[in-house]
Design a protein around this motif. Structure first.
Motif, PDB file in Angstrom:
ATOM      1  N   ARG A  80      10.193  11.843   9.489  1.00 24.77           N
ATOM      2  CA  ARG A  80      10.407  10.348   9.884  1.00 24.77           C
ATOM      3  C   ARG A  80      11.240   9.524   8.953  1.00 24.77           C
ATOM      4  O   ARG A  80      12.052   8.600   9.442  1.00 24.77           O
ATOM      5  CB  ARG A  80       8.882   9.747   9.730  1.00 24.77           C
ATOM      6  CG  ARG A  80       8.676   8.416  10.385  1.00 24.77           C
ATOM      7  CD  ARG A  80       8.862   8.447  11.772  1.00 24.77           C
ATOM      8  NE  ARG A  80       9.102   6.798  12.215  1.00 24.77           N
ATOM      9  CZ  ARG A  80       9.849   6.515  12.975  1.00 24.77           C
ATOM     10  NH1 ARG A  80      10.746   7.353  13.703  1.00 24.77           N
ATOM     11  NH2 ARG A  80       9.848   5.141  13.283  1.00 24.77           N
TER      12      ARG A  80
ATOM     13  N   ALA B  13       0.755  -1.090   0.140  1.00 31.77           N
ATOM     14  CA  ALA B  13      -0.047   0.137   0.173  1.00 31.77           C
ATOM     15  C   ALA B  13       0.864   1.154  -0.005  1.00 31.77           C
ATOM     16  O   ALA B  13       1.985   1.242   0.616  1.00 31.77           O
ATOM     17  CB  ALA B  13      -0.893   0.040   1.315  1.00 31.77           C
ATOM     18  N   ASN B  14       0.396   2.224  -0.931  1.00 34.77           N
ATOM     19  CA  ASN B  14       1.136   3.462  -0.594  1.00 34.77           C
ATOM     20  C   ASN B  14       0.775   4.274   0.515  1.00 34.77           C
ATOM     21  O   ASN B  14      -0.328   4.115   0.940  1.00 34.77           O
ATOM     22  CB  ASN B  14       0.631   4.538  -2.046  1.00 34.77           C
ATOM     23  CG  ASN B  14       1.479   3.875  -3.115  1.00 34.77           C
ATOM     24  OD1 ASN B  14       2.405   3.196  -3.271  1.00 34.77           O
ATOM     25  ND2 ASN B  14       1.023   3.987  -4.228  1.00 34.77           N
ATOM     26  N   ARG B  15       1.737   5.076   0.845  1.00 32.37           N
ATOM     27  CA  ARG B  15       1.304   5.786   2.266  1.00 32.37           C
ATOM     28  C   ARG B  15       1.886   7.187   2.309  1.00 32.37           C
ATOM     29  O   ARG B  15       2.589   7.488   1.183  1.00 32.37           O
ATOM     30  CB  ARG B  15       2.387   5.217   3.244  1.00 32.37           C
ATOM     31  CG  ARG B  15       2.136   3.841   3.513  1.00 32.37           C
ATOM     32  CD  ARG B  15       2.951   3.290   4.701  1.00 32.37           C
ATOM     33  NE  ARG B  15       3.019   4.127   5.790  1.00 32.37           N
ATOM     34  CZ  ARG B  15       3.442   3.886   6.952  1.00 32.37           C
ATOM     35  NH1 ARG B  15       4.098   2.687   7.385  1.00 32.37           N
ATOM     36  NH2 ARG B  15       3.263   4.555   8.096  1.00 32.37           N
ATOM     37  N   ILE B  16       1.333   8.031   3.063  1.00 32.59           N
ATOM     38  CA  ILE B  16       1.920   9.182   3.167  1.00 32.59           C
ATOM     39  C   ILE B  16       2.484   9.393   4.513  1.00 32.59           C
ATOM     40  O   ILE B  16       2.134   8.941   5.548  1.00 32.59           O
ATOM     41  CB  ILE B  16       0.644  10.289   3.256  1.00 32.59           C
ATOM     42  CG1 ILE B  16       0.070  10.455   1.846  1.00 32.59           C
ATOM     43  CG2 ILE B  16       0.946  11.492   3.675  1.00 32.59           C
ATOM     44  CD1 ILE B  16      -1.423  11.239   1.942  1.00 32.59           C
ATOM     45  N   VAL B  17       3.612   9.558   4.585  1.00 31.69           N
ATOM     46  CA  VAL B  17       4.625   9.736   5.692  1.00 31.69           C
ATOM     47  C   VAL B  17       5.355  11.115   5.779  1.00 31.69           C
ATOM     48  O   VAL B  17       5.363  12.052   4.722  1.00 31.69           O
ATOM     49  CB  VAL B  17       5.694   8.735   5.792  1.00 31.69           C
ATOM     50  CG1 VAL B  17       5.264   7.420   5.954  1.00 31.69           C
ATOM     51  CG2 VAL B  17       6.846   8.774   4.597  1.00 31.69           C
TER      52      VAL B  17
ATOM     53  N   SER C 268       6.010   4.128  -0.943  1.00 27.52           N
ATOM     54  CA  SER C 268       5.503   2.548  -0.482  1.00 27.52           C
ATOM     55  C   SER C 268       6.699   2.029   0.419  1.00 27.52           C
ATOM     56  O   SER C 268       7.830   2.617   0.657  1.00 27.52           O
ATOM     57  CB  SER C 268       5.375   1.605  -1.559  1.00 27.52           C
ATOM     58  OG  SER C 268       6.711   1.531  -2.312  1.00 27.52           O
ATOM     59  N   VAL C 269       6.305   1.081   1.022  1.00 32.20           N
ATOM     60  CA  VAL C 269       7.235   0.292   2.175  1.00 32.20           C
ATOM     61  C   VAL C 269       8.528  -0.200   1.164  1.00 32.20           C
ATOM     62  O   VAL C 269       9.710  -0.089   1.651  1.00 32.20           O
ATOM     63  CB  VAL C 269       6.735  -1.023   2.742  1.00 32.20           C
ATOM     64  CG1 VAL C 269       7.776  -1.630   3.414  1.00 32.20           C
ATOM     65  CG2 VAL C 269       5.491  -0.215   3.776  1.00 32.20           C
TER      66      VAL C 269
ATOM     67  N   ARG D 211       4.189  11.910  -0.302  1.00 30.95           N
ATOM     68  CA  ARG D 211       3.140  11.178  -1.103  1.00 30.95           C
ATOM     69  C   ARG D 211       3.655  10.166  -1.838  1.00 30.95           C
ATOM     70  O   ARG D 211       4.532  10.040  -2.242  1.00 30.95           O
ATOM     71  CB  ARG D 211       2.177  12.103  -1.336  1.00 30.95           C
ATOM     72  CG  ARG D 211       1.925  12.971  -0.602  1.00 30.95           C
ATOM     73  CD  ARG D 211       0.882  13.975  -1.266  1.00 30.95           C
ATOM     74  NE  ARG D 211      -0.203  12.933  -1.399  1.00 30.95           N
ATOM     75  CZ  ARG D 211      -1.558  13.106  -1.740  1.00 30.95           C
ATOM     76  NH1 ARG D 211      -1.707  14.687  -2.233  1.00 30.95           N
ATOM     77  NH2 ARG D 211      -2.388  12.577  -1.728  1.00 30.95           N
ATOM     78  N   ASN D 212       2.548   8.933  -2.109  1.00 33.95           N
ATOM     79  CA  ASN D 212       2.701   7.770  -2.945  1.00 33.95           C
ATOM     80  C   ASN D 212       4.472   7.057  -2.401  1.00 33.95           C
ATOM     81  O   ASN D 212       5.081   6.772  -3.165  1.00 33.95           O
ATOM     82  CB  ASN D 212       2.907   8.256  -4.242  1.00 33.95           C
ATOM     83  CG  ASN D 212       1.533   8.654  -4.693  1.00 33.95           C
ATOM     84  OD1 ASN D 212       0.604   8.108  -4.211  1.00 33.95           O
ATOM     85  ND2 ASN D 212       1.597   9.716  -5.539  1.00 33.95           N
TER      86      ASN D 212
END
Length: 89
Positions: free
Chosen positions: A10, A2-6, A74-75, A71-72
């Protein structure tokens, strides 16, 4: 994956920790030490995570600037950055 916003901080914290640097011990102001890790994170994201992009934080009502976010991201992108960081030292 899943794509994440971090937050950019961080990512910078994890890069610093991987290099054996404690984020908490770095000075908050003027922030040059933390800025070095933020710049490193930005550079690695631009170079090695083409789908991800850094969005600069906006100025809030009280004059503070919100955190920059990625944005966008991923792990898999993050793990790739960690590998690149290890070989670039």
């Amino acid at each position: 994956m899943a794509n994440r916003i971090v937050t950019l901080d961080r990512v910078a914290q994890l890069l610093a920790a991987d290099a054996g640097v404690s984020w908490r011990e770095l000075p908050d102001y003027p922030g040059f030490s933390k800025g070095r890790w933020r710049d490193q994170a930005r550079w690695l994201i631009r170079r090695d995570a083409p789908a991800a992009h850094v969005v600069e934080g906006r100025v809030e009502w009280d004059g503070r600037t919100a955190d920059d976010v990625v944005r966008n991201f991923s792990v898999r992108d993050f793990l790739r950055l960690m590998e690149v960081q290890k070989f670039s030292r």
